[in-house]
Each structure stands twice: as C-alpha cells, then as structure tokens.
Design an enzyme around this catalytic site. Structure first.
Site, PDB file in Angstrom:
ATOM      1  N   GLY A  43      40.333  56.058  37.950  1.00  0.00           N
ATOM      2  CA  GLY A  43      41.640  56.570  37.569  1.00  0.00           C
ATOM      3  C   GLY A  43      42.233  55.730  36.455  1.00  0.00           C
ATOM      4  O   GLY A  43      41.516  55.247  35.582  1.00  0.00           O
ATOM      5  N   CYS A  44      43.524  55.520  36.498  1.00  0.00           N
ATOM      6  CA  CYS A  44      44.218  54.763  35.454  1.00  0.00           C
ATOM      7  C   CYS A  44      43.582  53.393  35.247  1.00  0.00           C
ATOM      8  O   CYS A  44      43.513  52.578  36.170  1.00  0.00           O
ATOM      9  CB  CYS A  44      45.675  54.588  35.844  1.00  0.00           C
ATOM     10  SG  CYS A  44      46.606  53.483  34.766  1.00  0.00           S
ATOM     11  N   PHE A  45      43.127  53.130  34.023  1.00  0.00           N
ATOM     12  CA  PHE A  45      42.443  51.848  33.805  1.00  0.00           C
ATOM     13  C   PHE A  45      43.380  50.653  33.847  1.00  0.00           C
ATOM     14  O   PHE A  45      42.937  49.527  34.062  1.00  0.00           O
ATOM     15  CB  PHE A  45      41.584  51.841  32.543  1.00  0.00           C
ATOM     16  CG  PHE A  45      42.165  52.434  31.287  1.00  0.00           C
ATOM     17  CD1 PHE A  45      43.512  52.454  31.018  1.00  0.00           C
ATOM     18  CD2 PHE A  45      41.308  52.989  30.331  1.00  0.00           C
ATOM     19  CE1 PHE A  45      44.026  52.977  29.833  1.00  0.00           C
ATOM     20  CE2 PHE A  45      41.804  53.524  29.141  1.00  0.00           C
ATOM     21  CZ  PHE A  45      43.168  53.511  28.893  1.00  0.00           C
TER      22      PHE A  45
END
Length: 210
Positions: A43-45
C-alpha cells in the site's frame, strides 16, 4: 563466479531448511556483501518505509515503483493506472542482524494480505500488496511463509498477496522519500484517518506470534 555460486547454494539450503519448519526460523540467507536488499509492496509506501525503519537490522529504505512496463514512471502516472506499477519499498538490510525470513514475516504482519483491491483507504492496483523476489531462494522462503500464515494464522480471509519476480525498481520522487519524517503531523493524520493500524490489528488479532 565461484563465490556467487557458493552464495546461491547457501541461500537454497537455508530456504529448504525453512520449508521443513512448522514455525518461523532464522533462515540463513547467505550474501556476497555486507548488506542485501528486499522489495515489498504494502500500500502507501510512506507507511511501509516508516514500519521497516523501526526494524533492527534495516539499514535504509527507499520508496519507489515496480512491476510495470513504463520506464521511470511518475507518481501521477502510477496512481493513474496507466503503467502497471505499484508503490513499493526497497529495503537494504544487514543479514547478520536480520534475515530475509524475518523481513517477510514482518511485512505480512504490517499489511492486510487478504485485500486484493488495495490497502486500507487507498484503493486500486497501485496500492495492492506483493513481495518482489530477486532469486529462487528468496521465492522459496516467501512462498513458504505465505503458505504457513495462510494455513495457521486464522486470518479473516485467504492471503492474496502474490510473490512476484522483481523487475526494475524506480525510485519515487524526492518528496516521497522519508515522508513520515519530513511531514510528521500530516503523516500521522493520514495514517490514522486511513485506518491502517486499526485494520492491521483486526486482521492479525487471532494470529500466533512470530
């Protein structure tokens, strides 16, 4: 060349040993240098970076894009869905402190591996999960851990996180690197509103400890 062959053989032995264990072990993933790399998409890095920076033995983390067909994609191109890439983080670690098996187990326990449509509030292909392996021994270890967790972790659904061959990893734009450190308030608000920690706790609440 001889050193490379010996290292590859050692990795294979370590992976085979892991497969024979009913629970996680400290798989000896041999390396030819002082550090090694692993690539995870969760998901969001920003969040993946933040989580892995807390793990002892991790030397550096870099946010980026992997798995697509476009050279040097931009963030807007990736989230727009036209490149096939997903957000990921390249982990540089010290194998004498933390091994690859530990990294894989840690990764799974910080995402929702049962969600095929994205992660938490971030939806779409670019936010899906994956483990990008760089060789056969890494694949053996990653697939063994995925199978064990799928069988024994009492998750709310089957694990859908794929184990994929790593292609070119493209560094994300500079403003994405270490975002949680550069913008701590905005990051904390985003993470809380996105429900990441609450969902991770819900998914893994009935799982046995590593």
């Amino acid at each position: 060349m001889r050193r490379t062959l010996i290292a590859a053989a050692a990795m294979a032995v370590g992976a085979f040993a892991y497969l024979s264990q009913p629970a996680p072990m400290q798989a000896q993933v041999a390396q030819t240098g002082p550090t090694a790399t692993a690539v995870f998409a969760g998901g969001c890095f920003w969040c993946v970076e933040s989580d892995f920076d807390k793990l002892e033995g991790v030397v550096a983390t870099v946010s980026g894009y992997i798995g697509g067909t476009t050279d040097d994609p931009s963030y807007q191109e990736v989230v727009g869905g036209g490149t096939g890439h997903i957000e990921a983080v390249e982990i540089t670690y010290d194998p004498e402190v933390v091994d690859y098996a530990t990294l894989v187990d840690y990764f799974f326990r910080h995402v929702d591996p049962t969600d095929a449509g994205g992660q938490f509030c971030d939806r779409g292909h670019s936010y899906t999960t994956a483990i990008f392996v760089q060789n056969g021994p890494q694949r053996l270890v990653a697939e063994a851990i995925r199978a064990r967790l799928d069988d024994s972790a009492n998750l709310p659904g089957p694990i859908v996180t794929p184990v994929r061959d790593a292609g070119t990893f493209w560094d994300a734009e500079e403003y994405h690197q270490d975002y949680y450190q550069k913008n701590p308030l905005r990051y904390r608000l985003y993470r809380a509103r996105c429900g990441r920690d609450a969902r991770v706790n819900e998914v893994w609440q009935n799982a046995p400890a590593s």
